[in-house]
Design an enzyme around this catalytic site. Structure first.
Site, PDB file in Angstrom:
ATOM      1  N   CYS A 191       0.817  -1.221   0.000  1.00 27.18           N
ATOM      2  CA  CYS A 191       0.000   0.000   0.000  1.00 27.18           C
ATOM      3  C   CYS A 191       0.846   1.265   0.000  1.00 27.18           C
ATOM      4  O   CYS A 191       0.330   2.354  -0.239  1.00 27.18           O
ATOM      5  CB  CYS A 191      -0.949  -0.010   1.189  1.00 27.18           C
TER       6      CYS A 191
ATOM      7  N   HIS B 104      -3.421   6.944   2.809  1.00 23.54           N
ATOM      8  CA  HIS B 104      -3.785   5.659   2.186  1.00 23.54           C
ATOM      9  C   HIS B 104      -5.209   5.287   2.595  1.00 23.54           C
ATOM     10  O   HIS B 104      -5.554   5.310   3.779  1.00 23.54           O
ATOM     11  CB  HIS B 104      -2.797   4.576   2.633  1.00 23.54           C
TER      12      HIS B 104
ATOM     13  N   ASN C  98     -10.132  -0.536  -0.354  1.00 24.44           N
ATOM     14  CA  ASN C  98      -8.669  -0.462  -0.262  1.00 24.44           C
ATOM     15  C   ASN C  98      -8.075  -0.969  -1.580  1.00 24.44           C
ATOM     16  O   ASN C  98      -8.168  -2.162  -1.891  1.00 24.44           O
ATOM     17  CB  ASN C  98      -8.202  -1.322   0.922  1.00 24.44           C
TER      18      ASN C  98
HETATM   19  O1  UT7 Z   1      -3.828  -1.579   3.393  1.00 26.70           O
HETATM   20  C1  UT7 Z   1      -2.833  -1.660   4.357  1.00 26.70           C
HETATM   21  C2  UT7 Z   1      -2.916  -2.818   5.246  1.00 26.70           C
HETATM   22  N1  UT7 Z   1      -4.235  -3.171   5.708  1.00 26.70           N
HETATM   23  C3  UT7 Z   1      -4.932  -2.422   6.574  1.00 26.70           C
HETATM   24  O2  UT7 Z   1      -4.573  -1.321   6.911  1.00 26.70           O
HETATM   25  C4  UT7 Z   1      -6.148  -3.065   7.184  1.00 26.70           C
HETATM   26  C5  UT7 Z   1      -6.273  -2.635   8.598  1.00 26.70           C
HETATM   27  N2  UT7 Z   1      -7.333  -3.350   9.310  1.00 26.70           N
HETATM   28  C6  UT7 Z   1      -8.625  -3.091   9.188  1.00 26.70           C
HETATM   29  O3  UT7 Z   1      -9.038  -2.286   8.370  1.00 26.70           O
HETATM   30  C7  UT7 Z   1      -9.573  -3.768  10.161  1.00 26.70           C
HETATM   31  O4  UT7 Z   1      -8.820  -4.460  11.137  1.00 26.70           O
HETATM   32  C8  UT7 Z   1     -10.580  -4.756   9.487  1.00 26.70           C
HETATM   33  C9  UT7 Z   1     -11.606  -3.966   8.685  1.00 26.70           C
HETATM   34  C10 UT7 Z   1      -9.856  -5.713   8.598  1.00 26.70           C
HETATM   35  C11 UT7 Z   1     -11.327  -5.543  10.551  1.00 26.70           C
HETATM   36  O5  UT7 Z   1     -11.965  -4.656  11.457  1.00 26.70           O
HETATM   37  P1  UT7 Z   1     -11.771  -4.842  13.042  1.00 26.70           P
HETATM   38  O6  UT7 Z   1     -12.566  -3.809  13.684  1.00 26.70           O
HETATM   39  O7  UT7 Z   1     -10.290  -4.865  13.305  1.00 26.70           O
HETATM   40  O8  UT7 Z   1     -12.441  -6.236  13.293  1.00 26.70           O
HETATM   41  P2  UT7 Z   1     -11.839  -7.557  13.985  1.00 26.70           P
HETATM   42  O9  UT7 Z   1     -10.913  -8.261  13.036  1.00 26.70           O
HETATM   43  O10 UT7 Z   1     -11.327  -7.199  15.347  1.00 26.70           O
HETATM   44  O11 UT7 Z   1     -13.137  -8.442  14.146  1.00 26.70           O
HETATM   45  C12 UT7 Z   1     -14.209  -8.042  15.015  1.00 26.70           C
HETATM   46  C13 UT7 Z   1     -15.359  -9.012  14.862  1.00 26.70           C
HETATM   47  C14 UT7 Z   1     -14.939 -10.482  14.971  1.00 26.70           C
HETATM   48  O12 UT7 Z   1     -15.983 -11.179  15.593  1.00 26.70           O
HETATM   49  P3  UT7 Z   1     -15.905 -11.550  17.164  1.00 26.70           P
HETATM   50  O13 UT7 Z   1     -14.663 -12.370  17.338  1.00 26.70           O
HETATM   51  O14 UT7 Z   1     -15.830 -10.224  17.875  1.00 26.70           O
HETATM   52  O15 UT7 Z   1     -17.167 -12.293  17.403  1.00 26.70           O
HETATM   53  C15 UT7 Z   1     -14.855 -10.917  13.527  1.00 26.70           C
HETATM   54  O16 UT7 Z   1     -15.067 -12.293  13.368  1.00 26.70           O
HETATM   55  O17 UT7 Z   1     -15.960  -8.860  13.577  1.00 26.70           O
HETATM   56  C16 UT7 Z   1     -16.011 -10.141  12.915  1.00 26.70           C
HETATM   57  N3  UT7 Z   1     -15.874  -9.910  11.488  1.00 26.70           N
HETATM   58  C17 UT7 Z   1     -16.926  -9.667  10.678  1.00 26.70           C
HETATM   59  N4  UT7 Z   1     -18.241  -9.603  10.906  1.00 26.70           N
HETATM   60  C18 UT7 Z   1     -19.041  -9.321   9.861  1.00 26.70           C
HETATM   61  C19 UT7 Z   1     -14.724  -9.856  10.751  1.00 26.70           C
HETATM   62  N5  UT7 Z   1     -15.019  -9.576   9.477  1.00 26.70           N
HETATM   63  C20 UT7 Z   1     -16.377  -9.463   9.406  1.00 26.70           C
HETATM   64  C21 UT7 Z   1     -17.267  -9.180   8.346  1.00 26.70           C
HETATM   65  N6  UT7 Z   1     -18.588  -9.103   8.617  1.00 26.70           N
HETATM   66  N7  UT7 Z   1     -16.855  -8.942   7.077  1.00 26.70           N
END
Ligand code: UT7
Length: 325
Positions: free
Chosen positions: A111, A252, A282
């Site tokens: 990125c 970004h 993204n």
């Molecule tokens: O581009 C450069 C590199 N990449 C980035 O910068 C990405 C940076 N990260 C992010 O943007 C975020 O971490 C994500 C959007 C990928 C994820 O968001 P988050 O707030 O960090 O969610 P999480 O991974 O902590 O997951 C929270 C909950 C989990 O459920 P439990 O364990 O709390 O029950 C996940 O299983 O959300 C669940 N979850 C979803 N639920 C519905 C994860 N993905 C989804 C989904 N829909 N698509």
């Protein structure tokens, strides 16, 4: 000698994938995606290659200023989704444009790829070797996205954007500072494990879905805000400026919550941060030039404005630049 952006261009493939489309593919919902990422739609390339997207973005940028492709000295294409491993995708773009006098190569810094490429082109221009350069970020992340993995497939999209960089004698204009950082201790945060020299393509690799992006999203998120803020401060300080001087921040576009958190941390007005992630997700190396082109086309940048560009990517690369427009 300084390097100045004299034009911007972009191209997004026609096909759109909405959050409700994704609801039919994996266990997710529009509310979660919008709340956690700010993304509403992403574009998906269908029958076009990464070099096709890059070519169309480059044409948009050069046509605006009636630039003859033969006057381009350098083309750098930032991508993690090249047309093929060899040759560089930049050469396909060169041929499509008819930019016969340019030397061309690809950069992979995920990125931060656009920022790394901008920095290289800036150095060539400052050394007097290059007068005009095309810097392109182009990605088809849809090709390396695991469409069964809800934690990644809702985030990524395809697209391309380009800037034309030109040498100027005005030392107070253009790129005032650009700096890059990397940390190889975190290569586990985000990767596409295969195919490569460690694991070649095999039935097992495909069965284990190792040809797709694996990401520890939450860990990446936390590191991104801290790193973006600190490198931005260093970059501004190096040219005697501070956050209150920033007229426009082009970060970004990974996640709207990351940009909001950076805005809070560095205390700039929220309206000074460009947000386009809602409209294309993204797009890795394409995201900063896409946001920059949108801001340019929509009158968000005026002559003499101070721009702060900053990025964060796998795994890990980060960068910042201060530009007087
Ligand atoms: O581009 C450069 C590199 N990449 C980035 O910068 C990405 C940076 N990260 C992010 O943007 C975020 O971490 C994500 C959007 C990928 C994820 O968001 P988050 O707030 O960090 O969610 P999480 O991974 O902590 O997951 C929270 C909950 C989990 O459920 P439990 O364990 O709390 O029950 C996940 O299983 O959300 C669940 N979850 C979803 N639920 C519905 C994860 N993905 C989804 C989904 N829909 N698509």
């Amino acid at each position: 000698m300084n390097a100045k952006i004299i034009s911007t261009g972009s191209y997004l493939p026609e096909k759109i994938l909405t959050n409700s489309d994704l609801e039919k593919m994996v266990d997710t919902n529009n509310e979660w995606i919008v709340q956690r990422t700010g993304i509403k739609v992403r574009h998906i390339a269908d029958g076009e290659s990464t070099s096709d997207l890059a070519y169309k973005a480059a044409l948009d940028a050069i046509n605006k200023i009636h630039l003859d492709p033969l006057d381009i000295d350098l083309i750098i294409l930032a991508t993690v989704t090249p047309d093929m491993p060899l040759p560089a995708t930049a050469l396909f773009v060169q041929e499509k444009l008819g930019a016969k006098n340019a030397f061309c190569f690809d950069i992979n810094a995920a990125c931060s790829g656009f920022m790394y490429s901008l920095s290289i082109a800036n150095a060539y221009i400052k050394s007097g070797t290059v007068k005009k350069a095309l810097i392109i970020g182009a990605e088809e992340l849809s090709k390396i996205t695991d469409w069964t993995d809800r934690s990644t497939c809702v985030i990524f999209g395809d697209g391309a954007a380009c800037v034309v960089l030109e040498a100027t004698d005005d030392e107070n204009r253009g790129i005032l500072d650009i700096r890059l950082k990397s940390d190889g201790a975190y290569t586990n945060l985000m990767r596409v494990p295969a195919p490569g020299s460690i694991k070649q393509c095999s039935e097992e690799v495909i069965k284990n879905r190792e040809i797709y992006i694996k990401m520890l999203g939450n860990e990446t998120f936390k590191m991104s805000v801290r790193h973006i803020a600190s490198i931005s401060e260093e970059s501004l300080e190096s040219v005697g400026l501070n956050f209150s001087d920033v007229d426009c921040m082009v970060c970004h576009q990974a996640n709207k919550r990351i940009i909001d958190a950076v805005v809070r941390r560095i205390k700039i007005p929220a309206e000074n941060a460009v947000i386009t992630v809602d409209r294309h997700g993204n797009t890795a190396a394409a995201s900063i030039p896409l946001a920059l082109d949108w801001a340019n086309k929509n009158g968000k940048i005026k002559e003499d404005d101070i721009l702060l560009l900053n990025s964060f990517g796998a795994s890990l690369t980060w960068a910042a630049s201060v530009i007087r427009w």
